[in-house]
Design a protein around this motif. Structure first.
Motif, PDB file in Angstrom:
ATOM      1  N   SER A   6      53.453  74.570   7.340  1.00 15.05           N
ATOM      2  CA  SER A   6      54.750  73.904   7.337  1.00 15.05           C
ATOM      3  C   SER A   6      54.515  72.584   8.074  1.00 15.05           C
ATOM      4  O   SER A   6      54.819  72.447   9.255  1.00 15.05           O
ATOM      5  CB  SER A   6      55.805  74.760   8.040  1.00 15.05           C
ATOM      6  OG  SER A   6      55.991  75.981   7.364  1.00 15.05           O
ATOM      7  N   HIS A   7      53.925  71.654   7.358  1.00 12.24           N
ATOM      8  CA  HIS A   7      53.425  70.436   7.977  1.00 12.24           C
ATOM      9  C   HIS A   7      54.555  69.476   8.349  1.00 12.24           C
ATOM     10  O   HIS A   7      55.679  69.584   7.861  1.00 12.24           O
ATOM     11  CB  HIS A   7      52.414  69.754   7.056  1.00 12.24           C
ATOM     12  CG  HIS A   7      53.019  69.262   5.768  1.00 12.24           C
ATOM     13  ND1 HIS A   7      53.756  68.105   5.689  1.00 12.24           N
ATOM     14  CD2 HIS A   7      52.993  69.781   4.514  1.00 12.24           C
ATOM     15  CE1 HIS A   7      54.151  67.912   4.446  1.00 12.24           C
ATOM     16  NE2 HIS A   7      53.710  68.923   3.716  1.00 12.24           N
ATOM     17  N   ARG A   8      54.244  68.525   9.188  1.00 11.62           N
ATOM     18  CA  ARG A   8      55.202  67.515   9.647  1.00 11.62           C
ATOM     19  C   ARG A   8      54.926  66.163   9.009  1.00 11.62           C
ATOM     20  O   ARG A   8      55.433  65.136   9.455  1.00 11.62           O
ATOM     21  CB  ARG A   8      55.143  67.397  11.173  1.00 11.62           C
ATOM     22  CG  ARG A   8      56.186  68.183  11.940  1.00 11.62           C
ATOM     23  CD  ARG A   8      56.390  69.566  11.435  1.00 11.62           C
ATOM     24  NE  ARG A   8      57.591  70.206  11.994  1.00 11.62           N
ATOM     25  CZ  ARG A   8      58.057  71.384  11.608  1.00 11.62           C
ATOM     26  NH1 ARG A   8      57.456  72.058  10.656  1.00 11.62           N
ATOM     27  NH2 ARG A   8      59.143  71.896  12.154  1.00 11.62           N
ATOM     28  N   ALA A   9      54.119  66.133   7.958  1.00 13.34           N
ATOM     29  CA  ALA A   9      53.799  64.904   7.224  1.00 13.34           C
ATOM     30  C   ALA A   9      53.237  63.831   8.147  1.00 13.34           C
ATOM     31  O   ALA A   9      53.547  62.648   8.012  1.00 13.34           O
ATOM     32  CB  ALA A   9      55.010  64.381   6.448  1.00 13.34           C
ATOM     33  N   GLU A  10      52.405  64.282   9.095  1.00 11.90           N
ATOM     34  CA  GLU A  10      51.651  63.316   9.877  1.00 11.90           C
ATOM     35  C   GLU A  10      50.559  62.732   8.981  1.00 11.90           C
ATOM     36  O   GLU A  10      50.264  63.262   7.902  1.00 11.90           O
ATOM     37  CB  GLU A  10      51.077  63.985  11.115  1.00 11.90           C
ATOM     38  CG  GLU A  10      52.166  64.488  12.074  1.00 11.90           C
ATOM     39  CD  GLU A  10      51.614  65.219  13.283  1.00 11.90           C
ATOM     40  OE1 GLU A  10      51.095  64.545  14.191  1.00 11.90           O
ATOM     41  OE2 GLU A  10      51.705  66.465  13.315  1.00 11.90           O
ATOM     42  N   SER A  11      49.952  61.648   9.397  1.00 16.75           N
ATOM     43  CA  SER A  11      49.024  60.924   8.530  1.00 16.75           C
ATOM     44  C   SER A  11      47.909  61.817   7.995  1.00 16.75           C
ATOM     45  O   SER A  11      47.524  61.718   6.818  1.00 16.75           O
ATOM     46  CB  SER A  11      48.427  59.730   9.278  1.00 16.75           C
ATOM     47  OG  SER A  11      47.743  60.149  10.452  1.00 16.75           O
ATOM     48  N   PHE A  12      47.389  62.726   8.845  1.00 17.49           N
ATOM     49  CA  PHE A  12      46.304  63.594   8.397  1.00 17.49           C
ATOM     50  C   PHE A  12      46.791  64.645   7.401  1.00 17.49           C
ATOM     51  O   PHE A  12      46.029  65.100   6.556  1.00 17.49           O
ATOM     52  CB  PHE A  12      45.584  64.253   9.584  1.00 17.49           C
ATOM     53  CG  PHE A  12      46.487  64.894  10.606  1.00 17.49           C
ATOM     54  CD1 PHE A  12      46.905  66.204  10.460  1.00 17.49           C
ATOM     55  CD2 PHE A  12      46.905  64.179  11.720  1.00 17.49           C
ATOM     56  CE1 PHE A  12      47.721  66.809  11.406  1.00 17.49           C
ATOM     57  CE2 PHE A  12      47.715  64.772  12.683  1.00 17.49           C
ATOM     58  CZ  PHE A  12      48.140  66.093  12.525  1.00 17.49           C
ATOM     59  N   HIS A  13      48.069  65.025   7.492  1.00 14.41           N
ATOM     60  CA  HIS A  13      48.637  65.926   6.488  1.00 14.41           C
ATOM     61  C   HIS A  13      48.748  65.212   5.142  1.00 14.41           C
ATOM     62  O   HIS A  13      48.358  65.749   4.096  1.00 14.41           O
ATOM     63  CB  HIS A  13      50.037  66.400   6.907  1.00 14.41           C
ATOM     64  CG  HIS A  13      50.069  67.222   8.139  1.00 14.41           C
ATOM     65  ND1 HIS A  13      50.986  67.023   9.148  1.00 14.41           N
ATOM     66  CD2 HIS A  13      49.301  68.265   8.546  1.00 14.41           C
ATOM     67  CE1 HIS A  13      50.790  67.899  10.104  1.00 14.41           C
ATOM     68  NE2 HIS A  13      49.766  68.658   9.771  1.00 14.41           N
ATOM     69  N   VAL A  14      49.297  63.998   5.168  1.00 13.14           N
ATOM     70  CA  VAL A  14      49.512  63.240   3.935  1.00 13.14           C
ATOM     71  C   VAL A  14      48.185  62.962   3.240  1.00 13.14           C
ATOM     72  O   VAL A  14      48.068  63.091   2.009  1.00 13.14           O
ATOM     73  CB  VAL A  14      50.261  61.924   4.229  1.00 13.14           C
ATOM     74  CG1 VAL A  14      50.370  61.075   2.964  1.00 13.14           C
ATOM     75  CG2 VAL A  14      51.657  62.223   4.790  1.00 13.14           C
TER      76      VAL A  14
END
Length: 334
Positions: free
Chosen positions: A78-86
């Motif tokens: 349940s990611h927070r759309a931080e740069s590494f997630h994106v």
């Protein structure tokens, strides 16, 4: 039958209470610890994401698309759309051959405040992959592409992938398929309700794959839990409870919406499931810390990290201590 788990004091007055249920199970699914009702029927919400990833990995999408660990871990997150997630999500889409418009989850801003504020400040629009469930959707779509299933209706309960997911959940929970209650999650995918004690049993098996008899599922769970534990930042994000707990190599954990939290302990062979009745998530670290303290968990640094996420002291806007958060439940050892 729920019980008070946490009280919030402002001065000497209890200002808020958070009620709920807690269940801890041991080998064979026997209830070992209980607060409230261990049989409470509860939607797994996003705590079910590791289970929802099993069919895809069991059928080799990781090999077929040469996926890296971080790309698979974000499928369960349940990611927070931080740069590494994106970055991982965009690479995942490219490898699978999926267009962003094919995701059912609608465009959103990140749940992570810093990521959201930065996008707004830069005047950038919402995107479907910013939705915290986009990794799960891409995991399901990866199996659709791999097996030639339709991608247009992948969130429908009668879709082949969704049918495989519910069968795996039934196997792990030992709840018959026809007794699993199916609803629709916020992202559009099916969501499953099972008794809290069954949810805890699922997490015991996810934490201790050696307890799973089916060899294919056992090895798949071993892979998924390993990828999540080695890449905890992909499962939630910076200063989030899931990523924090996964830093402890004895713990496997994943939360869900509306106050649902699950974790397991490897050495102790225990699985826990929590449901905070009012749906709050802020109390998760405090409740998990209290559980670990009450069962005599040895790793004090893990407990301390939870209290850093949810401090006992309540501060006002002037950085003055004006109250406290206090766990008040006592685990019943059954």
């Amino acid at each position: 039958m729920d019980e008070i788990l946490v009280e919030e004091y402002r001065g000497s007055l209890v200002e808020n209470v958070h009620r709920g249920h807690i269940c801890g199970v041991g080998e064979g699914g026997a209830v070992r610890y209980e607060v409230g009702d261990a049989a409470s029927l509860t939607y797994m919400r996003s705590s079910g994401k590791p289970v929802q990833a099993i069919p895809a990995i069991m059928q080799g999408v990781d090999i077929a698309y040469a996926l890296k660990e971080k790309e698979i871990a974000v499928m369960t997150g349940s990611h927070r759309a931080e740069s590494f997630h994106v970055e991982a999500l965009e690479t995942l889409m490219s490898k699978i051959g999926i267009q962003e418009e094919q995701l059912v989850c609608l465009p959103a801003y990140p749940l992570g405040e810093n990521a959201k504020n930065q996008l707004i400040a830069e005047g950038k629009p919402k995107r479907r992959i910013y939705h915290n469930c986009s990794g799960k959707h891409l995991g399901i779509l990866s199996l659709c592409k791999h097996k030639g299933y339709s991608t247009d209706d992948y969130t429908e309960p009668d879709h082949p992938v969704q049918q495989q997911i519910v069968k795996v959940l039934s196997y792990l929970s030992e709840v018959p398929v026809d007794e699993i209650v199916i609803g629709t999650d916020g992202c559009g995918c099916p969501v499953y309700a099972i008794p809290l004690k069954s949810m805890a049993y699922v997490y015991l098996k996810l934490t201790c794959p050696e307890l799973i008899e089916d060899a294919a599922i056992r090895e798949t769970v071993r892979k998924i839990s390993g990828w999540m534990s080695r890449n905890p930042e992909m499962v939630a994000g910076t200063d989030r409870i899931c990523s924090t707990l996964l830093l402890d190599d004895n713990i496997f954990a994943k939360g869900g919406a509306k106050g649902v939290y699950c974790f397991g302990l490897k050495r102790e062979k225990l699985g826990f499931a929590i449901k905070i009745t009012d749906g709050s998530e802020e109390e998760w670290p405090l409740v998990v810390a209290a559980i670990l303290e009450q069962i005599g968990y040895a790793r004090q640094e893990t407990i301390a990290s939870l209290y850093r996420l949810a401090p006992v002291a309540i501060m006002n806007d002037n950085n003055r201590i004006v109250g406290r958060n206090q766990s008040v439940f006592k685990l019943r050892h059954t």
